[in-house]
Design a protein around this motif. Structure first.
Motif, PDB file in Angstrom:
ATOM      1  N   ILE A  33      23.117 -17.590   3.787  1.00 49.56           N
ATOM      2  CA  ILE A  33      22.728 -16.970   2.517  1.00 49.56           C
ATOM      3  C   ILE A  33      21.364 -17.489   2.077  1.00 49.56           C
ATOM      4  O   ILE A  33      20.471 -16.714   1.687  1.00 49.56           O
ATOM      5  CB  ILE A  33      23.796 -17.249   1.439  1.00 49.56           C
ATOM      6  N   ALA A  34      21.178 -18.814   2.165  1.00 50.31           N
ATOM      7  CA  ALA A  34      19.910 -19.417   1.752  1.00 50.31           C
ATOM      8  C   ALA A  34      18.745 -18.889   2.581  1.00 50.31           C
ATOM      9  O   ALA A  34      17.657 -18.585   2.040  1.00 50.31           O
ATOM     10  CB  ALA A  34      20.007 -20.934   1.872  1.00 50.31           C
ATOM     11  N   ALA A  35      18.953 -18.760   3.902  1.00 51.47           N
ATOM     12  CA  ALA A  35      17.886 -18.266   4.783  1.00 51.47           C
ATOM     13  C   ALA A  35      17.530 -16.831   4.430  1.00 51.47           C
ATOM     14  O   ALA A  35      16.341 -16.452   4.383  1.00 51.47           O
ATOM     15  CB  ALA A  35      18.321 -18.370   6.240  1.00 51.47           C
ATOM     16  N   ALA A  36      18.565 -15.996   4.159  1.00 55.81           N
ATOM     17  CA  ALA A  36      18.318 -14.588   3.818  1.00 55.81           C
ATOM     18  C   ALA A  36      17.619 -14.469   2.466  1.00 55.81           C
ATOM     19  O   ALA A  36      16.708 -13.640   2.285  1.00 55.81           O
ATOM     20  CB  ALA A  36      19.627 -13.818   3.816  1.00 55.81           C
ATOM     21  N   VAL A  37      18.009 -15.294   1.515  1.00 52.39           N
ATOM     22  CA  VAL A  37      17.387 -15.274   0.178  1.00 52.39           C
ATOM     23  C   VAL A  37      15.919 -15.656   0.288  1.00 52.39           C
ATOM     24  O   VAL A  37      15.034 -14.999  -0.301  1.00 52.39           O
ATOM     25  CB  VAL A  37      18.128 -16.228  -0.780  1.00 52.39           C
ATOM     26  N   LYS A  67      13.996 -15.338   2.809  1.00 58.22           N
ATOM     27  CA  LYS A  67      13.267 -14.262   3.493  1.00 58.22           C
ATOM     28  C   LYS A  67      12.926 -13.133   2.530  1.00 58.22           C
ATOM     29  O   LYS A  67      11.801 -12.603   2.531  1.00 58.22           O
ATOM     30  CB  LYS A  67      14.101 -13.736   4.656  1.00 58.22           C
ATOM     31  N   VAL A  68      13.909 -12.747   1.674  1.00 56.90           N
ATOM     32  CA  VAL A  68      13.669 -11.663   0.714  1.00 56.90           C
ATOM     33  C   VAL A  68      12.633 -12.095  -0.319  1.00 56.90           C
ATOM     34  O   VAL A  68      11.688 -11.349  -0.644  1.00 56.90           O
ATOM     35  CB  VAL A  68      14.988 -11.260   0.022  1.00 56.90           C
ATOM     36  N   LEU A  69      12.771 -13.320  -0.856  1.00 54.87           N
ATOM     37  CA  LEU A  69      11.851 -13.785  -1.898  1.00 54.87           C
ATOM     38  C   LEU A  69      10.429 -13.946  -1.378  1.00 54.87           C
ATOM     39  O   LEU A  69       9.462 -13.759  -2.128  1.00 54.87           O
ATOM     40  CB  LEU A  69      12.343 -15.115  -2.469  1.00 54.87           C
ATOM     41  N   SER A  70      10.295 -14.302  -0.076  1.00 50.71           N
ATOM     42  CA  SER A  70       8.946 -14.493   0.482  1.00 50.71           C
ATOM     43  C   SER A  70       8.157 -13.190   0.515  1.00 50.71           C
ATOM     44  O   SER A  70       6.914 -13.194   0.546  1.00 50.71           O
ATOM     45  CB  SER A  70       9.030 -15.076   1.895  1.00 50.71           C
ATOM     46  N   GLY A  71       8.871 -12.053   0.470  1.00 45.36           N
ATOM     47  CA  GLY A  71       8.178 -10.762   0.468  1.00 45.36           C
ATOM     48  C   GLY A  71       7.883 -10.238  -0.918  1.00 45.36           C
ATOM     49  O   GLY A  71       7.353  -9.125  -1.061  1.00 45.36           O
ATOM     50  N   MET A  72       8.200 -11.013  -1.928  1.00 48.07           N
ATOM     51  CA  MET A  72       7.978 -10.598  -3.316  1.00 48.07           C
ATOM     52  C   MET A  72       6.791 -11.358  -3.889  1.00 48.07           C
ATOM     53  O   MET A  72       6.457 -12.454  -3.422  1.00 48.07           O
ATOM     54  CB  MET A  72       9.238 -10.877  -4.159  1.00 48.07           C
ATOM     55  N   PRO A  73       6.132 -10.792  -4.930  1.00 53.24           N
ATOM     56  CA  PRO A  73       5.024 -11.499  -5.590  1.00 53.24           C
ATOM     57  C   PRO A  73       5.517 -12.832  -6.142  1.00 53.24           C
ATOM     58  O   PRO A  73       6.621 -12.903  -6.692  1.00 53.24           O
ATOM     59  CB  PRO A  73       4.611 -10.549  -6.730  1.00 53.24           C
ATOM     60  N   PRO A  74       4.722 -13.896  -6.005  1.00 55.41           N
ATOM     61  CA  PRO A  74       5.152 -15.232  -6.456  1.00 55.41           C
ATOM     62  C   PRO A  74       5.590 -15.284  -7.911  1.00 55.41           C
ATOM     63  O   PRO A  74       6.539 -15.997  -8.242  1.00 55.41           O
ATOM     64  CB  PRO A  74       3.906 -16.092  -6.233  1.00 55.41           C
ATOM     65  N   ASP A  75       4.922 -14.514  -8.797  1.00 52.30           N
ATOM     66  CA  ASP A  75       5.242 -14.628 -10.214  1.00 52.30           C
ATOM     67  C   ASP A  75       6.552 -13.929 -10.590  1.00 52.30           C
ATOM     68  O   ASP A  75       7.031 -14.066 -11.719  1.00 52.30           O
ATOM     69  CB  ASP A  75       4.096 -14.072 -11.074  1.00 52.30           C
ATOM     70  N   THR A  76       7.145 -13.177  -9.660  1.00 51.05           N
ATOM     71  CA  THR A  76       8.405 -12.476  -9.963  1.00 51.05           C
ATOM     72  C   THR A  76       9.620 -13.137  -9.286  1.00 51.05           C
ATOM     73  O   THR A  76      10.751 -12.743  -9.533  1.00 51.05           O
ATOM     74  CB  THR A  76       8.327 -11.014  -9.505  1.00 51.05           C
ATOM     75  N   SER A 106      18.208 -14.782  -9.037  1.00 53.98           N
ATOM     76  CA  SER A 106      19.653 -14.643  -9.244  1.00 53.98           C
ATOM     77  C   SER A 106      20.149 -13.308  -8.715  1.00 53.98           C
ATOM     78  O   SER A 106      21.228 -13.226  -8.104  1.00 53.98           O
ATOM     79  CB  SER A 106      19.999 -14.796 -10.724  1.00 53.98           C
ATOM     80  N   ARG A 107      19.371 -12.209  -8.945  1.00 55.92           N
ATOM     81  CA  ARG A 107      19.786 -10.891  -8.446  1.00 55.92           C
ATOM     82  C   ARG A 107      19.768 -10.866  -6.922  1.00 55.92           C
ATOM     83  O   ARG A 107      20.653 -10.296  -6.281  1.00 55.92           O
ATOM     84  CB  ARG A 107      18.856  -9.801  -9.000  1.00 55.92           C
ATOM     85  N   VAL A 108      18.717 -11.499  -6.349  1.00 51.82           N
ATOM     86  CA  VAL A 108      18.600 -11.526  -4.885  1.00 51.82           C
ATOM     87  C   VAL A 108      19.769 -12.310  -4.261  1.00 51.82           C
ATOM     88  O   VAL A 108      20.363 -11.882  -3.269  1.00 51.82           O
ATOM     89  CB  VAL A 108      17.252 -12.149  -4.459  1.00 51.82           C
ATOM     90  N   VAL A 109      20.096 -13.456  -4.863  1.00 48.75           N
ATOM     91  CA  VAL A 109      21.209 -14.263  -4.346  1.00 48.75           C
ATOM     92  C   VAL A 109      22.510 -13.473  -4.370  1.00 48.75           C
ATOM     93  O   VAL A 109      23.281 -13.477  -3.397  1.00 48.75           O
ATOM     94  CB  VAL A 109      21.361 -15.563  -5.164  1.00 48.75           C
TER      95      VAL A 109
END
Length: 573
Positions: free
Chosen positions: A481-485, A487-496, A502-505
């Motif tokens: 779960i942590a690895a997938a989270v 990966k998803v967050l790394s593709g999002m703008p840093p400020d968001t 929490s939604r991504v998790v």
């Protein structure tokens, strides 16, 4: 007749002393896990809890028997029983590993006095014509107690707790002391008026200590390590120096003419071999039953009870038969019976039936009983006075070395075969994991957890309903779960990222759980299959060990031929 009956009453009392000493060579083996958990002891400490007892008896039996001969064997029987009972009480009260080791040492001092002295007093209490009965009874008591130890230990541990493995000795010792004060003449008893051979004590103790020490530690050091070779060298040189010194001293601790008696040498060799083979089964078989057949300590104890029961019936009969027809045939059939037991142990699997296990236990008990009856009789039948003391103290020393040797060989051999089988299980786990139709990350997680379990030996015998997907624990799920989270967050703008985390998790957790549910059937099948295969392969370590030992047991049959040409026991005259 009355004197004879009184003599056999003393023999019975000596059996009581021998019984508590010998049962403690094996009684705590099956209680070790409970002791370790309660005292939070390390494996090193646990090893010394076991080995300090047999090592000390082996080292001290000869010198303490000689001291008892000088100051009074009856008095030393009382003293030895008191020390043993005190040590037993202290063992039960132990709240640390170090305390238990110290208490076991106190026990061992008492046992090192009791065992040879009990044999000497018992043999001397009856007429020479009845000596073979006393010897067979005393000798079989030793084997019976050693074989009964794991059963009694398992029963007491499960029913009352491990301290009672030691507390049970206290009332027996008190009874023996009371009876000893009543039955044994403590004033004006026969004593040997000689000076103690201090050089002999030092050299013999150093030699025996070095030998038993390397037997105890050799598996950890390596049998060809530098420390092991130091022990071998010290043991050998001390023995040579001892033999030279004993030839020159006026009152040697051990009369070396003892070893010129071929029948004594044959009896000692047969006794050592039979003890090694018997202890090699009674120490390891309970481990197999509890570890791979999921038996409780009590069930394991009951399944090996036929060993001691058979010794109880066979040993006295064997001694009587040997007195009539000679030692050769009983000893021959004894080693054949032990060989048959080891042959059946080659086929040992986790599916082994109760009948199979009971038959093995009975063959071991019968084989040991057939050998120990004649061997005990022959080891003392021809000796009197100082020679009798020397014969019994030397015999006790060798029997304790045999126990240490049996444990060393068994543990070393089993450790080796477990290591070999562990690698086999790892290969099997890798092959089966590669066949799973799941993502590589899941395969890696499954294999990583499987290898952890293999190395920690947490497999059971593979019940009908093993834990579902047990090879992928919550920790691995969290990593996925942590690895997938990430990966998803790394593709999002840093400020968001912080607000979206929490939604991504939540979304990723649902997806991972859905994927795992999809893979569940495959992983359950993998888990179930590996559980069974691991238990089969790891349990095969025991059968491989006994397969390696079978030719050695058969070769030992040749020992029986040393008894050919020897006359029967004194009672046969």
């Amino acid at each position: 007749m009355a004197k004879t009956n009184q003599g056999f009453g003393i023999v019975a009392l000596m059996c009581l002393g021998i019984f508590v000493c010998m049962i403690d060579t094996t009684i705590m083996n099956i209680a070790l896990p409970a002791i370790q958990d309660d005292l939070h002891a390390s494996l090193e400490t646990m090893s010394w809890m076991l080995n300090v007892y047999t090592m000390s008896i082996a080292v001290l039996s000869i010198p303490l028997a000689r001291v008892a001969e000088i100051f009074g064997k009856n008095k030393f029987f009382i003293l030895g029983t008191f020390l043993f009972g005190t040590g037993s009480a202290l063992c039960g009260l132990a709240n640390s590993g170090e305390w238990l080791i110290t208490a076991r040492f106190v026990q061992s001092i008492g046992a090192a006095v009791l065992m040879p002295v009990s044999m000497i007093i018992g043999v001397s209490a009856v007429p020479v014509s009845k000596r073979y009965i006393a010897l067979a009874t005393l000798g079989s008591t030793q084997g019976l107690a050693a074989a009964l130890g794991p059963a009694v230990g398992g029963f007491l541990t499960q029913i009352a707790g491990w301290p009672w493995v030691f507390y049970v000795n206290v009332p027996i010792c008190l009874t023996a002391i009371l009876l000893g004060l009543i039955k044994l003449p403590l004033r004006n008893e026969d004593r040997t008026r000689v000076k103690l051979d201090f050089l002999g004590v030092l050299l013999s103790s150093l030699s025996v200590f070095s030998l038993t020490f390397v037997l105890v530690r050799g598996n950890d050091w390596g049998w060809t390590s530098r420390l092991a070779w130091v022990c071998y060298l010290v043991a050998f040189l001390s023995l040579v120096a001892f033999l030279i010194a004993e030839r020159r001293v006026a009152n040697p601790m051990v009369n070396l003419s003892l070893f010129r008696n071929r029948q004594f040498g044959a009896a000692t060799l047969a006794m050592v071999a039979a003890t090694v083979y018997m202890v090699g089964v009674t120490v390891l078989l309970p481990q197999f039953l509890t570890r791979f057949q999921n038996k409780t300590e009590l069930q394991a104890a009951l399944l090996i009870t036929p060993v001691s029961a058979t010794i109880f019936f066979i040993a006295p009969i064997s001694g009587t038969i040997a007195n009539k027809i000679g030692n050769f045939l009983p000893v021959l059939f004894g080693f054949m019976s032990l060989g048959s037991a080891y042959f059946l142990l080659e086929t040992l699997t986790i599916q082994a039936s109760t009948l199979h296990l009971v038959l093995i236990a009975m063959l071991v008990g019968a084989g040991f009983g057939l050998v120990i009856g004649p061997a005990s009789t022959t080891s003392a039948a021809d000796f009197e006075g100082e020679m009798l003391t020397a014969a019994q103290s030397v015999t006790q020393m060798f029997r304790q070395i045999a126990v240490v040797l049996a444990v060393a060989i068994s543990v070393s051999g089993l450790t080796h075969y477990l290591s070999v089988q562990q690698r086999e299980v790892m290969h099997y786990a890798s092959d089966r994991a590669s066949e799973l139709n799941v993502p590589d990350s899941v395969k890696s997680a499954v294999l990583r957890e499987s290898k952890t379990r293999i190395l920690s030996s947490t497999w059971n015998s593979g019940g009908e309903n093993p834990p579902s997907s047990s090879v992928l624990p919550k920790t691995e799920r969290q990593k996925m779960i942590a690895a997938a989270v990430d990966k998803v967050l790394s593709g999002m703008p840093p400020d968001t990222r912080k607000q979206a985390r929490s939604r991504v998790v939540e979304r990723v957790t649902q997806q991972v759980d859905a994927d795992l549910q999809k893979y569940k059937q495959q992983m359950d099948a993998y888990s179930y299959d590996l559980e069974h295969q691991a238990a089969e392969l790891m349990s095969a370590s025991f059968s491989k060990l006994y397969r390696a030992g079978f030719p050695i047991v058969l070769a030992t049959i040749m020992v029986s031929f040393l008894f050919l040409g020897g006359r029967k026991a004194e009672g046969a005259k």
